[in-house]
Design a protein around this motif. Structure first.
Motif, PDB file in Angstrom:
ATOM      1  N   PHE A 174       0.827  -1.197   0.000  1.00  0.00           N
ATOM      2  CA  PHE A 174       0.000   0.000   0.000  1.00  0.00           C
ATOM      3  C   PHE A 174       0.867   1.255   0.000  1.00  0.00           C
ATOM      4  CE2 PHE A 174      -2.909  -3.124   1.822  1.00  0.00           C
ATOM      5  CZ  PHE A 174      -4.085  -2.848   1.145  1.00  0.00           C
ATOM      6  N   VAL A 175       0.364   2.296  -0.680  1.00  0.00           N
ATOM      7  CA  VAL A 175       0.982   3.619  -0.659  1.00  0.00           C
ATOM      8  C   VAL A 175      -0.116   4.627  -0.356  1.00  0.00           C
ATOM      9  CG1 VAL A 175       2.265   5.365  -1.934  1.00  0.00           C
ATOM     10  CG2 VAL A 175       2.703   2.942  -2.365  1.00  0.00           C
ATOM     11  N   VAL A 176       0.154   5.556   0.572  1.00  0.00           N
ATOM     12  CA  VAL A 176      -0.838   6.558   0.954  1.00  0.00           C
ATOM     13  C   VAL A 176      -0.356   7.937   0.509  1.00  0.00           C
ATOM     14  CG1 VAL A 176      -2.101   7.623   2.854  1.00  0.00           C
ATOM     15  CG2 VAL A 176      -1.538   5.182   2.948  1.00  0.00           C
ATOM     16  N   TYR A 177      -1.189   8.635  -0.260  1.00  0.00           N
ATOM     17  CA  TYR A 177      -0.914  10.002  -0.683  1.00  0.00           C
ATOM     18  C   TYR A 177      -1.880  10.925   0.060  1.00  0.00           C
ATOM     19  CZ  TYR A 177       1.297   7.513  -4.571  1.00  0.00           C
ATOM     20  OH  TYR A 177       2.068   6.671  -5.329  1.00  0.00           O
ATOM     21  N   ALA A 178      -1.355  11.971   0.690  1.00  0.00           N
ATOM     22  CA  ALA A 178      -2.202  12.873   1.468  1.00  0.00           C
ATOM     23  C   ALA A 178      -1.922  14.321   1.087  1.00  0.00           C
ATOM     24  CB  ALA A 178      -1.967  12.671   2.961  1.00  0.00           C
ATOM     25  N   ASP A 179      -2.947  15.168   1.248  1.00  0.00           N
ATOM     26  CA  ASP A 179      -2.804  16.584   0.907  1.00  0.00           C
ATOM     27  C   ASP A 179      -3.673  17.411   1.846  1.00  0.00           C
ATOM     28  OD1 ASP A 179      -1.999  18.867  -0.520  1.00  0.00           O
ATOM     29  OD2 ASP A 179      -3.849  18.809  -1.695  1.00  0.00           O
ATOM     30  N   LEU A 180      -3.140  18.561   2.262  1.00  0.00           N
ATOM     31  CA  LEU A 180      -3.870  19.486   3.124  1.00  0.00           C
ATOM     32  C   LEU A 180      -4.177  20.762   2.359  1.00  0.00           C
ATOM     33  CD1 LEU A 180      -1.760  19.209   6.411  1.00  0.00           C
ATOM     34  CD2 LEU A 180      -3.951  18.116   5.952  1.00  0.00           C
ATOM     35  N   GLU A 181      -5.355  21.330   2.602  1.00  0.00           N
ATOM     36  CA  GLU A 181      -5.717  22.633   2.056  1.00  0.00           C
ATOM     37  C   GLU A 181      -5.839  23.610   3.218  1.00  0.00           C
ATOM     38  OE1 GLU A 181      -5.778  23.459  -1.009  1.00  0.00           O
ATOM     39  OE2 GLU A 181      -5.516  21.431  -1.816  1.00  0.00           O
ATOM     40  N   CYS A 182      -5.237  24.790   3.050  1.00  0.00           N
ATOM     41  CA  CYS A 182      -5.211  25.770   4.140  1.00  0.00           C
ATOM     42  C   CYS A 182      -5.665  27.138   3.645  1.00  0.00           C
ATOM     43  CB  CYS A 182      -3.805  25.899   4.725  1.00  0.00           C
ATOM     44  SG  CYS A 182      -3.091  24.359   5.322  1.00  0.00           S
ATOM     45  N   ILE A 183      -6.074  27.949   4.586  1.00  0.00           N
ATOM     46  CA  ILE A 183      -6.324  29.359   4.314  1.00  0.00           C
ATOM     47  C   ILE A 183      -5.369  30.175   5.178  1.00  0.00           C
ATOM     48  CG2 ILE A 183      -8.755  29.060   3.687  1.00  0.00           C
ATOM     49  CD1 ILE A 183      -9.488  29.965   6.499  1.00  0.00           C
ATOM     50  N   LEU A 184      -5.016  31.364   4.705  1.00  0.00           N
ATOM     51  CA  LEU A 184      -4.108  32.229   5.449  1.00  0.00           C
ATOM     52  C   LEU A 184      -4.908  33.109   6.392  1.00  0.00           C
ATOM     53  CD1 LEU A 184      -1.545  33.254   2.689  1.00  0.00           C
ATOM     54  CD2 LEU A 184      -1.246  31.612   4.537  1.00  0.00           C
ATOM     55  N   GLU A 185      -4.677  32.922   7.665  1.00  0.00           N
ATOM     56  CA  GLU A 185      -5.378  33.681   8.692  1.00  0.00           C
ATOM     57  C   GLU A 185      -4.451  34.779   9.205  1.00  0.00           C
ATOM     58  OE1 GLU A 185      -6.019  31.920  12.663  1.00  0.00           O
ATOM     59  OE2 GLU A 185      -8.154  32.094  12.177  1.00  0.00           O
ATOM     60  N   LYS A 186      -4.871  36.023   9.093  1.00  0.00           N
ATOM     61  CA  LYS A 186      -4.027  37.133   9.516  1.00  0.00           C
ATOM     62  C   LYS A 186      -3.923  37.186  11.039  1.00  0.00           C
ATOM     63  CE  LYS A 186      -4.636  40.181   5.548  1.00  0.00           C
ATOM     64  NZ  LYS A 186      -4.983  41.552   5.095  1.00  0.00           N
ATOM     65  N   LYS A 187      -2.711  37.488  11.501  1.00  0.00           N
ATOM     66  CA  LYS A 187      -2.459  37.607  12.929  1.00  0.00           C
ATOM     67  C   LYS A 187      -2.365  39.085  13.309  1.00  0.00           C
ATOM     68  CE  LYS A 187      -1.580  34.412  15.091  1.00  0.00           C
ATOM     69  NZ  LYS A 187      -2.424  33.479  15.875  1.00  0.00           N
ATOM     70  N   THR A 199       4.962  37.051  13.619  1.00  0.00           N
ATOM     71  CA  THR A 199       4.107  36.237  12.754  1.00  0.00           C
ATOM     72  C   THR A 199       2.902  37.068  12.335  1.00  0.00           C
ATOM     73  OG1 THR A 199       4.779  34.233  13.927  1.00  0.00           O
ATOM     74  CG2 THR A 199       2.771  34.112  12.595  1.00  0.00           C
ATOM     75  N   TYR A 200       2.718  37.233  11.029  1.00  0.00           N
ATOM     76  CA  TYR A 200       1.593  38.038  10.564  1.00  0.00           C
ATOM     77  C   TYR A 200       0.544  37.196   9.837  1.00  0.00           C
ATOM     78  CZ  TYR A 200       3.717  37.894   5.895  1.00  0.00           C
ATOM     79  OH  TYR A 200       4.241  37.485   4.699  1.00  0.00           O
ATOM     80  N   GLN A 201       0.864  35.922   9.546  1.00  0.00           N
ATOM     81  CA  GLN A 201      -0.102  35.025   8.931  1.00  0.00           C
ATOM     82  C   GLN A 201       0.027  33.631   9.542  1.00  0.00           C
ATOM     83  OE1 GLN A 201       0.707  35.269   4.716  1.00  0.00           O
ATOM     84  NE2 GLN A 201      -0.947  36.728   4.376  1.00  0.00           N
ATOM     85  N   HIS A 202      -1.090  32.911   9.531  1.00  0.00           N
ATOM     86  CA  HIS A 202      -1.105  31.556  10.069  1.00  0.00           C
ATOM     87  C   HIS A 202      -1.844  30.647   9.093  1.00  0.00           C
ATOM     88  CE1 HIS A 202      -1.530  28.168  12.744  1.00  0.00           C
ATOM     89  NE2 HIS A 202      -2.850  28.224  12.632  1.00  0.00           N
TER      90      HIS A 202
END
Length: 223
Positions: A174-187, A199-202
């Motif tokens: 077995f091989v597992v491929y994973a991906d995350l989607e993010c949004i930039l949250e202003k600090k 830090t100005y973005q998260h």
């Protein structure tokens, strides 16, 4: 190395007899690489050993380079760098080895590190070089705890990395491929003249996806 003289350096009579200044208890002659650790402990000395190896892709003697063969665990006030040379007897296949003192490691290997002919301050552990003694001193602090070998960087003639041991590969079920989607949250900005970085973005994760691939049975693959 331990008892330098100003003149007649090639004469044996210029130096004290080794049996009077060195503790050789339990040391067998000719001395082998395995006995160096014991010799260090008996005489409160540290020893690095270098040797000559043909670099990858080299086909003639001129392609040889100097590399570390044995590095001391703790560099002491009395420290010696040795060159380990091997040659074969003409009448049999036994190997004869010799140790010789390296008076100036920078002069010995400077040309294999850089075309610059200026003075180099060389680390005798990883063979990195610097142009000031101050930078070398800063480097040694970390090098003694992290490096156990020399780092050889690629050059124009040897710059491609390839995998050759295909017979050692093992196919996984077995091989597992994973991906995350993010949004930039202003600090919130910190208004402080004493702070130059903040830090100005998260990156905030809002979704994740993965795919499981079965090599032998496609019906077992799934998102």
């Amino acid at each position: 190395a331990l008892y330098p003289v100003q003149s007649h350096v090639n004469r044996k009579s210029s130096y004290p007899d080794y049996t009077t200044v060195l503790n050789l208890e339990g040391i067998e002659f000719p001395v082998t690489l395995k006995q160096i650790t014991k010799f260090e402990l008996l005489n409160d000395i540290s020893i690095n050993v270098f040797t000559e190896r043909r670099k990858r892709g080299g086909k003639k003697d001129g392609d040889n380079v100097i590399v570390p063969l044995r590095l001391t665990k703790e560099k002491k006030e009395k420290h010696v760098n040795l060159l380990y040379l091997q040659e074969s007897r003409r009448d049999d296949e036994n190997v004869i080895a010799h140790f010789t003192w390296i008076k100036d490691l920078s002069r010995l290997i400077g040309s294999q590190l850089s075309k610059n002919t200026g003075k180099k301050y060389l680390c005798d552990r990883c063979l990195h070089y610097f142009y000031t003694s101050e930078k070398l001193s800063l480097h040694i602090v970390d090098c003694t705890t992290t490096n156990d070998c020399a780092v050889i960087l690629p050059n124009e003639n040897d710059k491609w990395l390839s995998f050759r041991d295909h017979n050692k590969k093992e196919r996984l079920l077995f091989v597992v491929y994973a991906d995350l989607e993010c949004i930039l949250e202003k600090k919130k900005r910190i208004n402080d003249e004493n702070i130059s970085r903040f830090t100005y973005q998260h990156h905030k994760v809002f979704s994740v996806g993965y795919y499981i691939r079965c090599v032998y049975d496609e019906t077992a693959s799934m998102y």
